[in-house]
Design a protein around this motif. Structure first.
Motif, PDB file in Angstrom:
ATOM      1  N   ASP B  85       0.870  -1.170   0.000  1.00  0.00           N
ATOM      2  CA  ASP B  85       0.000   0.000   0.000  1.00  0.00           C
ATOM      3  C   ASP B  85       0.906   1.218   0.000  1.00  0.00           C
ATOM      4  OD1 ASP B  85      -1.703   2.030   0.405  1.00  0.00           O
ATOM      5  OD2 ASP B  85      -2.575   1.283   2.274  1.00  0.00           O
ATOM      6  N   TRP B  86       0.883   1.970  -1.114  1.00  0.00           N
ATOM      7  CA  TRP B  86       1.870   3.040  -1.251  1.00  0.00           C
ATOM      8  C   TRP B  86       1.399   4.369  -0.681  1.00  0.00           C
ATOM      9  CZ3 TRP B  86       6.609   1.794  -1.885  1.00  0.00           C
ATOM     10  CH2 TRP B  86       6.939   0.638  -2.593  1.00  0.00           C
ATOM     11  N   LEU B 146     -10.388  -3.887  -6.792  1.00  0.00           N
ATOM     12  CA  LEU B 146      -9.185  -4.446  -6.176  1.00  0.00           C
ATOM     13  C   LEU B 146      -9.178  -5.965  -6.329  1.00  0.00           C
ATOM     14  CD1 LEU B 146      -8.948  -2.444  -2.843  1.00  0.00           C
ATOM     15  CD2 LEU B 146      -7.594  -2.145  -4.887  1.00  0.00           C
ATOM     16  N   VAL B 147      -9.011  -6.416  -7.548  1.00  0.00           N
ATOM     17  CA  VAL B 147      -9.029  -7.861  -7.772  1.00  0.00           C
ATOM     18  C   VAL B 147      -7.897  -8.226  -8.714  1.00  0.00           C
ATOM     19  CG1 VAL B 147     -10.346  -9.777  -8.718  1.00  0.00           C
ATOM     20  CG2 VAL B 147     -11.496  -8.068  -7.364  1.00  0.00           C
ATOM     21  N   MET B 148      -7.217  -9.304  -8.395  1.00  0.00           N
ATOM     22  CA  MET B 148      -6.174  -9.825  -9.272  1.00  0.00           C
ATOM     23  C   MET B 148      -6.545 -11.250  -9.673  1.00  0.00           C
ATOM     24  SD  MET B 148      -3.931  -7.486  -9.545  1.00  0.00           S
ATOM     25  CE  MET B 148      -2.503  -8.270 -10.248  1.00  0.00           C
ATOM     26  N   GLU B 149      -5.810 -11.729 -10.647  1.00  0.00           N
ATOM     27  CA  GLU B 149      -5.948 -13.136 -11.035  1.00  0.00           C
ATOM     28  C   GLU B 149      -5.204 -13.983  -9.982  1.00  0.00           C
ATOM     29  OE1 GLU B 149      -7.754 -15.583 -13.563  1.00  0.00           O
ATOM     30  OE2 GLU B 149      -7.756 -13.402 -13.799  1.00  0.00           O
ATOM     31  N   SER B 150      -5.780 -15.092  -9.580  1.00  0.00           N
ATOM     32  CA  SER B 150      -5.143 -15.884  -8.521  1.00  0.00           C
ATOM     33  C   SER B 150      -4.025 -16.754  -9.085  1.00  0.00           C
ATOM     34  CB  SER B 150      -6.176 -16.765  -7.852  1.00  0.00           C
ATOM     35  OG  SER B 150      -5.526 -17.710  -7.054  1.00  0.00           O
ATOM     36  N   TRP B 151      -2.982 -16.886  -8.297  1.00  0.00           N
ATOM     37  CA  TRP B 151      -1.883 -17.779  -8.658  1.00  0.00           C
ATOM     38  C   TRP B 151      -2.040 -19.157  -8.036  1.00  0.00           C
ATOM     39  CZ3 TRP B 151       3.780 -15.613  -8.510  1.00  0.00           C
ATOM     40  CH2 TRP B 151       3.945 -14.728  -9.590  1.00  0.00           C
ATOM     41  N   ARG B 163      -4.761 -15.656   0.628  1.00  0.00           N
ATOM     42  CA  ARG B 163      -5.720 -15.474   1.719  1.00  0.00           C
ATOM     43  C   ARG B 163      -5.236 -14.393   2.672  1.00  0.00           C
ATOM     44  NH1 ARG B 163      -7.047 -21.105   4.512  1.00  0.00           N
ATOM     45  NH2 ARG B 163      -7.992 -19.830   6.114  1.00  0.00           N
ATOM     46  N   GLU B 164      -3.953 -14.452   2.980  1.00  0.00           N
ATOM     47  CA  GLU B 164      -3.390 -13.466   3.890  1.00  0.00           C
ATOM     48  C   GLU B 164      -3.496 -12.069   3.297  1.00  0.00           C
ATOM     49  OE1 GLU B 164       0.753 -13.903   4.524  1.00  0.00           O
ATOM     50  OE2 GLU B 164       0.799 -12.351   6.065  1.00  0.00           O
ATOM     51  N   CYS B 165      -3.145 -11.976   2.013  1.00  0.00           N
ATOM     52  CA  CYS B 165      -3.153 -10.680   1.345  1.00  0.00           C
ATOM     53  C   CYS B 165      -4.574 -10.126   1.295  1.00  0.00           C
ATOM     54  CB  CYS B 165      -2.581 -10.855  -0.054  1.00  0.00           C
ATOM     55  SG  CYS B 165      -2.401  -9.358  -0.955  1.00  0.00           S
ATOM     56  N   HIS B 166      -5.535 -11.001   1.063  1.00  0.00           N
ATOM     57  CA  HIS B 166      -6.928 -10.575   1.030  1.00  0.00           C
ATOM     58  C   HIS B 166      -7.353 -10.037   2.389  1.00  0.00           C
ATOM     59  CE1 HIS B 166     -11.205 -10.610   0.294  1.00  0.00           C
ATOM     60  NE2 HIS B 166     -11.373 -11.346   1.361  1.00  0.00           N
ATOM     61  N   GLU B 167      -6.908 -10.711   3.406  1.00  0.00           N
ATOM     62  CA  GLU B 167      -7.318 -10.306   4.738  1.00  0.00           C
ATOM     63  C   GLU B 167      -6.662  -9.003   5.151  1.00  0.00           C
ATOM     64  OE1 GLU B 167      -6.502 -13.359   7.461  1.00  0.00           O
ATOM     65  OE2 GLU B 167      -7.302 -12.266   9.179  1.00  0.00           O
ATOM     66  N   MET B 168      -5.412  -8.824   4.730  1.00  0.00           N
ATOM     67  CA  MET B 168      -4.659  -7.671   5.208  1.00  0.00           C
ATOM     68  C   MET B 168      -4.917  -6.421   4.371  1.00  0.00           C
ATOM     69  SD  MET B 168      -3.012  -8.386   7.828  1.00  0.00           S
ATOM     70  CE  MET B 168      -3.062  -9.859   8.786  1.00  0.00           C
ATOM     71  N   TYR B 169      -5.173  -6.603   3.080  1.00  0.00           N
ATOM     72  CA  TYR B 169      -5.317  -5.445   2.208  1.00  0.00           C
ATOM     73  C   TYR B 169      -6.687  -5.348   1.568  1.00  0.00           C
ATOM     74  CZ  TYR B 169      -0.354  -4.514   2.400  1.00  0.00           C
ATOM     75  OH  TYR B 169       0.888  -4.194   2.830  1.00  0.00           O
ATOM     76  N   GLY B 170      -7.470  -6.402   1.661  1.00  0.00           N
ATOM     77  CA  GLY B 170      -8.739  -6.369   0.966  1.00  0.00           C
ATOM     78  C   GLY B 170      -8.605  -6.528  -0.531  1.00  0.00           C
ATOM     79  N   ILE B 171      -7.513  -7.089  -0.990  1.00  0.00           N
ATOM     80  CA  ILE B 171      -7.353  -7.349  -2.420  1.00  0.00           C
ATOM     81  C   ILE B 171      -7.953  -8.721  -2.714  1.00  0.00           C
ATOM     82  CG2 ILE B 171      -5.694  -7.698  -4.279  1.00  0.00           C
ATOM     83  CD1 ILE B 171      -3.794  -5.856  -2.755  1.00  0.00           C
ATOM     84  N   GLY B 172      -8.877  -8.766  -3.662  1.00  0.00           N
ATOM     85  CA  GLY B 172      -9.501 -10.047  -3.986  1.00  0.00           C
ATOM     86  C   GLY B 172      -8.678 -10.813  -5.004  1.00  0.00           C
ATOM     87  N   TYR B 191      -9.033  -3.576   7.194  1.00  0.00           N
ATOM     88  CA  TYR B 191      -7.905  -4.300   6.609  1.00  0.00           C
ATOM     89  C   TYR B 191      -6.644  -3.776   7.266  1.00  0.00           C
ATOM     90  CZ  TYR B 191     -11.455  -5.654   3.320  1.00  0.00           C
ATOM     91  OH  TYR B 191     -12.593  -6.144   2.771  1.00  0.00           O
ATOM     92  N   PRO B 192      -6.087  -4.529   8.200  1.00  0.00           N
ATOM     93  CA  PRO B 192      -5.065  -3.972   9.083  1.00  0.00           C
ATOM     94  C   PRO B 192      -3.839  -3.404   8.390  1.00  0.00           C
ATOM     95  CG  PRO B 192      -5.619  -6.211   9.712  1.00  0.00           C
ATOM     96  CD  PRO B 192      -6.440  -5.894   8.536  1.00  0.00           C
ATOM     97  N   LEU B 193      -3.414  -3.992   7.288  1.00  0.00           N
ATOM     98  CA  LEU B 193      -2.155  -3.501   6.731  1.00  0.00           C
ATOM     99  C   LEU B 193      -2.340  -2.296   5.820  1.00  0.00           C
ATOM    100  CD1 LEU B 193       0.213  -6.475   6.026  1.00  0.00           C
ATOM    101  CD2 LEU B 193       0.438  -4.639   7.631  1.00  0.00           C
TER     102      LEU B 193
END
Ligand code: SF4
Lengths: 389, 233, 214
Positions: B85-86, B146-151, B163-172, B191-193
């Protein structure tokens, strides 16, 4: 890649488990909850298993009982304060957690610790590995009902903790690393003391080798159980002994160019082709022996000189991004540090080894029998603080 | 050795010699060229720090294909995936003296290496275990969605990281099997981070600020603390 | 134990009971983080050997335990489990909070996911400060807890009003409670004063090494 017989068998078992989920079951399904507080889980991990008879058909670890929000907290602390915090990620090998962070900060500042500090850092790093893995070796017995090894481990681990306390002042959380070197020099007589203690730990390894690894029950519960092939291991990002037990020849101490003095010593990286629980434990035993070797050799090679380079009194780290990872007791531990030129980091991504190591659990537990759940978890070796951060 | 262990299966690892030549920057350029041949203009920017590391930023759409191309090129070891998050934190960095005049919070978004256009970015690190080289790959996350393609189908390990990234940043993450919360209790809000997530304990009781380090009595003011006790052991 | 809580025990019998209770304490180890390893060293290692104090570690379940040692970071996700564990333990029960994290949040004082002090969830008898405290410090906490148990008024403890003989005497002198430990003049609706009165007869927590709880 070719699979060994054992790997094929475990693959068939997991396929059968998959199939059983979908067909009408003859046996009665059951959900088993292990944890969050359970003697066999090294802390507060919770595992939910769905069983079919005696076999696990689906398992999932529930993490987060120890989430303390490190990545957020580092953003509101200064660089020297962060080391106090990151000590506590993998609490059994605390000193090893500081090193990659300090190296990342040093990389951004373009300074390097003096040679004496580098060697002492390496020694303390290996000592904390011994302290960490010796407790693992002791605990391993407890998971299988053997009580004695853990007493041995606690007894012999004290020697190492005393050394770490002697040098740094803290048994657990030394907070001894500074940007640009070390807080202090070694105390008098420490080197001699270390030689003696490392000998004791080598004896401990031999005892454990006889007591556990030579034990038939131990072998039959570990061999051929929980096999992880190499390609699955890399896919999940397994590192450290878990990866090397699957035959991946990858050790960050040897394979990367970092300012630690591993090249001064003569040591080996052990790998094992089997990838089963036994291999993972065996590799850790061998690594403890190698660590003892590294420490003994480095003790003779500590150069004279200062342990701290010149750094400004108030540390500001220039703008930039850096990634440094080291081979920690649990596997690859790295910090991705983003600095904006302030007193504290802008963002620190902590890549901890156990997080990846434990994410393979749903895959590895599929199709195994209930008693094997515990041995597989034990052999994957995780520390809760390292998973949840 | 233990009497019962089956020694034939054990092979000694190679000795401690480092690989003949550590990967140089030529290798890193080769990696970029190889990737460019696969995903073409989707590479937005690259950065090489000499003898050290490599960053590649790809466009949002090419996130999955870039991962696939890198995996095919030998980067099979999945190290981590996370978000950035910049936006500068509106609450400061915890370094300010609470007695000072509150400064006007900085709101300009400045991205790090390889630039970027959006507030959020995802980044991941992959390693090639044979060539001993790693690469950090970044991509912008569109501000409006805020959605990316999943790896997670590419690297199984990415599942938990996303999952972690979704929880911390709300990125789907599209096509992710199961984006449940990983760490926090289900009723946690926010979203804590993200930089605009406040740490309430700090609001209630502010940090006293950076305490100016007073020099030790015997120390020279101008010099930084240097420990030169030498070898005393 | 209907006898104990209904009547007043003769003093020598209380003493005998208290002594036997304090030297056969089963401790449930609720190890959560780094402190758990030091607790393991104190309770499970031959060097510190807690059994010589008459404390028996490793009961099979909290239902067999006399006191719990909460060591380490309690997170908000873990807090309900800690509470549940506490409720499962039979009376009389005691709690030791080990480490800065369990006392007040410790290094994570500003975190969004850490409970700042386990005493928000369960009542604590002994605080052991340190990060982590040395095993010796934990042993001292255990000894202090045993001293508290020895001075306890068993009948009152059984009835659930937790205060020691000494405190009851003091409270009686101050006219706050009558001879049986019942609060005098308690209005039915709880007010600030009654809350304070109740607080004043609760035993003060012990802090190993003295000083404020930190
Ligand atoms: S008080 Fe310190 S040592 Fe104990 S759990 Fe907290 S951080 Fe770890």
């Amino acid at each position: 890649m070719t699979l060994t017989d054992r790997q094929q068998l475990s693959y068939i078992a997991s396929q059968a488990a998959d199939a059983r989920l979908n067909v009408e079951l003859e046996t009665e399904g059951m959900t088993l909850n292990i944890g969050p507080q359970h003697p066999a889980t090294h802390g507060t991990l919770r595992i939910i298993c769905r069983l079919d008879g005696e076999q696990v058909v689906w398992a999932e670890p529930v993490a987060g009982y120890m989430h303390r929000g490190y990545e957020k907290l580092t953003e509101v602390r200064t660089f020297p304060q962060v080391t106090t915090l990151v000590n506590r990620i993998d609490w059994l090998g605390s000193f090893a957690n500081e090193v990659p962070f300090i190296l990342a900060a040093e990389k951004l500042m373009e300074i390097e610790a003096p040679p004496r500090a580098q060697v002492i850092r390496t020694i303390l790093f290996e000592l904390s590995r011994i302290a960490n893995v010796s407790l693992f070796l002791g605990d391993l017995g407890v998971q299988m009902g053997a009580i004695t090894p853990v007493f041995l481990a606690f007894r012999d681990r004290e020697y190492i903790l005393n050394l770490i306390e002697g040098a740094t002042g803290g048994r657990f959380h030394p907070n001894f690393d500074r940007i640009g070197g070390l807080k202090d020099d070694l105390p008098k007589g420490w080197i001699e003391e270390t030689r003696g203690a490392v000998k004791k730990l080598e004896q401990f390894c031999d005892t454990i080798d006889d007591l556990l690894f030579g034990n038939e029950i131990f072998q039959s519960r570990m061999r051929g159980i929980g096999i992880i092939p190499a390609d699955i291991a890399t896919d999940y990002g397994l590192s450290g002994a878990n990866a090397r037990a699957s035959g991946i020849d990858w050790d960050l101490r040897r394979d990367q160019d970092i300012p630690l003095s591993y090249d001064l010593a003569d040591w080996k990286v052990w790998t094992h082709p089997d990838g089963d629980s036994w291999a993972r434990c065996w590799i850790r035993l061998q690594e403890t022996r190698e660590s003892c070797k590294i420490v003994t050799q480095l003790l003779d090679q500590i150069p004279a000189g200062p342990v701290m380079t010149k750094v400004p009194r108030i540390i500001k780290v220039p703008e930039g991004e850096a990634w440094v990872s080291t081979e920690n007791p649990l596997g690859e531990m790295g910090y991705y540090v983003v600095s904006k030129g302030g007193l504290g980091p802008f963002r620190v991504k902590i890549r901890s080894a156990s997080f990846n190591n434990i994410s393979i659990v749903p895959w590895a537990l599929k199709g195994v029998y209930v008693p094997d759940v515990i041995t597989i978890l034990a052999s994957l070796y995780f520390i809760l603080g390292d998973i949840d951060r | 050795m233990a009497p019962l262990s089956d020694d034939t299966t054990i092979k000694d690892g190679p000795s401690t010699d480092a690989p003949a030549a550590l990967p140089g920057d030529g290798l890193r350029e080769g990696i970029i060229d190889n990737l460019r041949s696969h995903i073409g203009e989707a590479i937005v920017d690259t950065k090489i720090t000499p003898n050290d590391d490599l960053w590649i930023r790809v466009s949002t759409e090419a996130w999955l294909t870039a991962g696939q191309a890198l995996k095919n090129a030998g980067f099979t070891y999945f190290c981590f995936l996370s978000g950035l998050d910049w936006m500068p934190s509106p609450y400061g960095t915890g370094e300010e003296d609470p007695d000072d005049e509150p400064k006007e919070p900085d709101t300009e978004i400045v991205q790090g290496y390889t630039g970027g256009e959006t507030r959020f970015q995802v980044f991941a690190r992959l390693t090639d275990l044979n060539r001993h080289v790693g690469v950090t790959i970044k991509a912008d996350v569109p501000d409006d969605r805020l959605v990316m393609e999943s790896w997670s189908h590419l690297f199984a390990g990415a599942n938990w990281h996303e999952r972690e990234c979704h929880e911390m940043y709300g990125i789907g993450f599209d096509n992710h099997p199961d984006l449940r919360n990983m760490y926090l209790p289900g009723d946690f809000e926010g979203y804590p981070l993200r930089k605009d997530f406040p740490l309430l304990a700090r609001m209630v009781k502010p940090w006293p600020g950076i305490v100016d380090v007073e020099p030790m009595p015997a120390e020279d003011e101008a010099e930084s603390p240097v420990d030169d006790k030498g070898d005393e052991s | 134990m209907g006898l104990v809580d209904k009547s007043r025990l003769p003093a020598p019998l209380t003493k005998l009971f208290n002594m036997s209770r304090s030297y056969s304490l089963w401790v449930y180890q609720w190890g959560l983080a780094c402190c758990a390893i030091e607790m393991g060293a104190a309770f499970g290692s031959p060097r510190y050997d807690v059994m010589r104090l008459g404390v028996i570690p490793l009961p099979a379940s909290p239902r067999q335990a006399d006191f719990v040692c909460v060591s380490g970071t309690v997170t908000d996700k873990m807090a309900p489990a800690v509470k549940r564990l506490w409720e499962q333990m039979p009376e009389p029960k005691y709690a030791i909070s080990m480490g800065s994290c369990a006392n007040c949040g410790g290094p994570y004082w500003d975190s969004y996911s850490v409970t700042k002090g386990v005493d928000q969830i369960i009542p604590i008898d002994v605080y052991v400060p340190g990060c982590p405290p040395r095993p010796e410090a934990l042993l001292e906490g255990v000894v202090l807890l045993q001293q508290r148990i020895k001075n306890e008024d068993m009948a009152a403890k059984w009835r659930g009003d937790e205060f020691t003989t000494l405190q009851r005497t003091r409270a009686m002198e101050a006219g706050e409670v009558d001879r049986d430990g019942e609060l005098i003049n308690v209005p039915t609706a709880p007010t600030l004063e009654t809350a304070q009165a109740v607080d004043s007869v609760r035993p003060e927590p012990i802090v190993v090494g003295g000083g404020p709880i930190e």
